[in-house]
Design a protein around this motif. Structure first.
Motif, mmCIF file in Angstrom:
data_model
loop_
_atom_site.group_PDB
_atom_site.id
_atom_site.type_symbol
_atom_site.label_atom_id
_atom_site.label_comp_id
_atom_site.label_asym_id
_atom_site.label_seq_id
_atom_site.Cartn_x
_atom_site.Cartn_y
_atom_site.Cartn_z
ATOM 1 N N VAL A 41 -8.252 10.141 -16.952
ATOM 2 C CA VAL A 41 -6.801 10.069 -16.789
ATOM 3 C C VAL A 41 -6.429 10.880 -15.559
ATOM 4 O O VAL A 41 -7.143 11.810 -15.166
ATOM 5 C CB VAL A 41 -6.030 10.581 -18.034
ATOM 6 C CG1 VAL A 41 -6.252 9.644 -19.211
ATOM 7 C CG2 VAL A 41 -6.401 11.999 -18.384
ATOM 8 N N ALA A 42 -5.311 10.499 -14.939
ATOM 9 C CA ALA A 42 -4.880 11.177 -13.713
ATOM 10 C C ALA A 42 -3.369 11.300 -13.686
ATOM 11 O O ALA A 42 -2.646 10.477 -14.252
ATOM 12 C CB ALA A 42 -5.356 10.410 -12.485
ATOM 13 N N LEU B 290 0.856 -1.181 0.000
ATOM 14 C CA LEU B 290 0.000 0.000 0.000
ATOM 15 C C LEU B 290 0.891 1.229 0.000
ATOM 16 O O LEU B 290 1.792 1.345 0.841
ATOM 17 C CB LEU B 290 -0.900 0.027 1.240
ATOM 18 C CG LEU B 290 -1.915 -1.092 1.387
ATOM 19 C CD1 LEU B 290 -2.682 -0.935 2.683
ATOM 20 C CD2 LEU B 290 -2.865 -1.137 0.208
ATOM 21 N N VAL B 291 0.682 2.131 -0.960
ATOM 22 C CA VAL B 291 1.475 3.353 -1.068
ATOM 23 C C VAL B 291 0.518 4.521 -1.296
ATOM 24 O O VAL B 291 -0.431 4.415 -2.067
ATOM 25 C CB VAL B 291 2.501 3.266 -2.230
ATOM 26 C CG1 VAL B 291 3.335 4.523 -2.302
ATOM 27 C CG2 VAL B 291 3.394 2.043 -2.074
ATOM 28 N N ARG B 292 0.777 5.622 -0.602
ATOM 29 C CA ARG B 292 -0.074 6.805 -0.681
ATOM 30 C C ARG B 292 0.492 7.781 -1.720
ATOM 31 O O ARG B 292 1.682 8.048 -1.751
ATOM 32 C CB ARG B 292 -0.103 7.467 0.705
ATOM 33 C CG ARG B 292 -1.197 8.468 0.884
ATOM 34 C CD ARG B 292 -1.251 8.950 2.326
ATOM 35 N NE ARG B 292 -1.440 7.907 3.297
ATOM 36 C CZ ARG B 292 -2.629 7.470 3.724
ATOM 37 N NH1 ARG B 292 -3.722 8.002 3.250
ATOM 38 N NH2 ARG B 292 -2.713 6.523 4.627
ATOM 39 N N TYR B 293 -0.394 8.314 -2.565
ATOM 40 C CA TYR B 293 -0.023 9.309 -3.573
ATOM 41 C C TYR B 293 -1.002 10.478 -3.516
ATOM 42 O O TYR B 293 -2.186 10.288 -3.263
ATOM 43 C CB TYR B 293 -0.091 8.723 -4.998
ATOM 44 C CG TYR B 293 1.065 7.845 -5.360
ATOM 45 C CD1 TYR B 293 2.186 8.355 -5.977
ATOM 46 C CD2 TYR B 293 1.030 6.488 -5.082
ATOM 47 C CE1 TYR B 293 3.257 7.548 -6.316
ATOM 48 C CE2 TYR B 293 2.092 5.662 -5.416
ATOM 49 C CZ TYR B 293 3.203 6.204 -6.032
ATOM 50 O OH TYR B 293 4.254 5.396 -6.366
ATOM 51 N N ARG B 294 -0.500 11.663 -3.807
ATOM 52 C CA ARG B 294 -1.369 12.833 -3.920
ATOM 53 C C ARG B 294 -1.771 12.985 -5.382
ATOM 54 O O ARG B 294 -0.940 12.901 -6.290
ATOM 55 C CB ARG B 294 -0.624 14.093 -3.449
ATOM 56 C CG ARG B 294 -1.555 15.308 -3.307
ATOM 57 C CD ARG B 294 -0.835 16.508 -2.720
ATOM 58 N NE ARG B 294 0.101 17.121 -3.657
ATOM 59 C CZ ARG B 294 -0.265 17.865 -4.696
ATOM 60 N NH1 ARG B 294 -1.520 18.087 -4.941
ATOM 61 N NH2 ARG B 294 0.644 18.402 -5.486
ATOM 62 N N LEU B 295 -3.066 13.193 -5.613
ATOM 63 C CA LEU B 295 -3.574 13.418 -6.956
ATOM 64 C C LEU B 295 -3.262 14.855 -7.347
ATOM 65 O O LEU B 295 -3.713 15.795 -6.699
ATOM 66 C CB LEU B 295 -5.088 13.175 -6.999
ATOM 67 C CG LEU B 295 -5.785 13.440 -8.328
ATOM 68 C CD1 LEU B 295 -5.305 12.467 -9.398
ATOM 69 C CD2 LEU B 295 -7.302 13.342 -8.158
ATOM 70 N N VAL B 296 -2.445 15.022 -8.389
ATOM 71 C CA VAL B 296 -2.085 16.354 -8.868
ATOM 72 C C VAL B 296 -3.197 16.900 -9.751
ATOM 73 O O VAL B 296 -3.614 18.046 -9.618
ATOM 74 C CB VAL B 296 -0.744 16.317 -9.639
ATOM 75 C CG1 VAL B 296 -0.436 17.674 -10.247
ATOM 76 C CG2 VAL B 296 0.379 15.853 -8.731
ATOM 77 N N ARG B 297 -3.685 16.045 -10.635
ATOM 78 C CA ARG B 297 -4.720 16.479 -11.569
ATOM 79 C C ARG B 297 -5.395 15.261 -12.167
ATOM 80 O O ARG B 297 -4.769 14.223 -12.362
ATOM 81 C CB ARG B 297 -4.085 17.320 -12.676
ATOM 82 C CG ARG B 297 -5.090 17.949 -13.602
ATOM 83 C CD ARG B 297 -4.498 19.119 -14.380
ATOM 84 N NE ARG B 297 -5.502 19.574 -15.329
ATOM 85 C CZ ARG B 297 -5.328 19.613 -16.630
ATOM 86 N NH1 ARG B 297 -4.182 19.296 -17.162
ATOM 87 N NH2 ARG B 297 -6.301 20.028 -17.421
ATOM 88 N N GLY B 298 -6.672 15.393 -12.459
ATOM 89 C CA GLY B 298 -7.410 14.336 -13.133
ATOM 90 C C GLY B 298 -8.455 14.966 -14.027
ATOM 91 O O GLY B 298 -8.910 16.083 -13.764
ATOM 92 N N ARG B 299 -8.840 14.245 -15.076
ATOM 93 C CA ARG B 299 -9.820 14.802 -16.004
ATOM 94 C C ARG B 299 -10.432 13.682 -16.848
ATOM 95 O O ARG B 299 -9.828 12.622 -17.034
ATOM 96 C CB ARG B 299 -9.182 15.839 -16.900
ATOM 97 C CG ARG B 299 -8.175 15.256 -17.877
ATOM 98 C CD ARG B 299 -7.681 16.291 -18.882
ATOM 99 N NE ARG B 299 -6.966 15.669 -19.961
ATOM 100 C CZ ARG B 299 -5.650 15.615 -20.079
ATOM 101 N NH1 ARG B 299 -4.882 16.165 -19.149
ATOM 102 N NH2 ARG B 299 -5.096 15.027 -21.114
ATOM 103 N N PRO B 300 -11.616 13.965 -17.395
ATOM 104 C CA PRO B 300 -12.183 13.026 -18.369
ATOM 105 C C PRO B 300 -11.320 13.017 -19.633
ATOM 106 O O PRO B 300 -10.778 14.054 -20.019
ATOM 107 C CB PRO B 300 -13.574 13.594 -18.667
ATOM 108 C CG PRO B 300 -13.884 14.496 -17.517
ATOM 109 C CD PRO B 300 -12.559 15.035 -17.057
ATOM 110 N N GLN B 301 -11.200 11.876 -20.250
ATOM 111 C CA GLN B 301 -10.445 11.741 -21.491
ATOM 112 C C GLN B 301 -11.149 10.679 -22.317
ATOM 113 O O GLN B 301 -11.135 9.509 -21.959
ATOM 114 C CB GLN B 301 -8.999 11.340 -21.216
ATOM 115 C CG GLN B 301 -8.148 11.177 -22.457
ATOM 116 C CD GLN B 301 -7.950 12.500 -23.184
ATOM 117 O OE1 GLN B 301 -7.735 13.530 -22.576
ATOM 118 N NE2 GLN B 301 -8.030 12.457 -24.504
ATOM 119 N N GLY B 302 -11.785 11.101 -23.404
ATOM 120 C CA GLY B 302 -12.565 10.159 -24.203
ATOM 121 C C GLY B 302 -13.724 9.634 -23.375
ATOM 122 O O GLY B 302 -14.456 10.398 -22.755
#
Length: 183
Positions: A71-72, A55-67
């Motif tokens: 994508v993130a 288990l590893v924690r990541y911060r979401l920088v950016r995400g968006r709809p794609q098609g």
């Protein structure tokens, strides 16, 4: 930036989605979301990834709809090779961070999975294995694999409160249904 996370019991996290493959060369990843709506996964700033037993924690920088998907971009994942290394990881959220539900008759699917399903007449049909969404209503897959189940059949029961689902007792781990065991 990622940081290690101590292993926790399975019921302390809920799976929100999965990272499927890299998108482009700058560290973006394609995301398969289990949330409804699918963009709901992007509302969480911090993701716990379960990958290869860790288990590893990541911060979401950016995400968006794609098609037709999402994508993130995760902090610290700056290239295609790093993104490729995370392909297949499950995106988890600690259950404590889930939004409060409005009423006593609302449940998250993970809360229903594993409940013993009993008819109003006391016949045990089995346990809720998983749920899935249809156009009309959600459906529970009930598997009769328990020693106390009437048989070992798999049944598909509509999740219709007050019609099929009579009572859900999370404390006792039991769901009472109005359902004919022969159906």
């Amino acid at each position: 930036m990622s940081a290690g996370v101590e292993p926790t019991p399975a019921n302390e996290h809920v799976v929100l989605g999965k990272l499927t493959s890299p998108y482009g060369v700058k560290g973006w990843l394609k995301v398969y979301s289990y949330t409804s709506p699918m963009e709901g996964i992007l509302e969480y700033d911090e993701w716990v990834l379960r990958h290869q037993g860790r288990l590893v924690r990541y911060r979401l920088v950016r995400g968006r709809p794609q098609g037709k998907g999402l994508v993130a971009r995760l902090e610290g994942v700056d290239g295609r090779d790093q993104a490729e290394a995370l392909a297949g990881a499950e995106v988890l959220l600690p259950t404590a961070e889930l939004p409060e539900l409005d009423g006593d008759d609302e449940f998250y699917w993970y809360q229903l999975e594993g409940l013993r399903v009993v008819t109003r007449d006391g016949v045990t049909l089995g346990r809720v294995d998983y749920l899935f969404e249809t156009g009309a209503n959600d459906v529970m897959v009930v598997k009769g694999r328990d020693g106390d189940a009437i048989d070992d059949r798999e049944r598909l029961l509509p999740f219709l409160p007050d019609e099929v689902v009579q009572k859900v007792d999370l404390e006792a781990g039991v769901m009472t249904v109005d359902w004919d065991p022969d159906f």
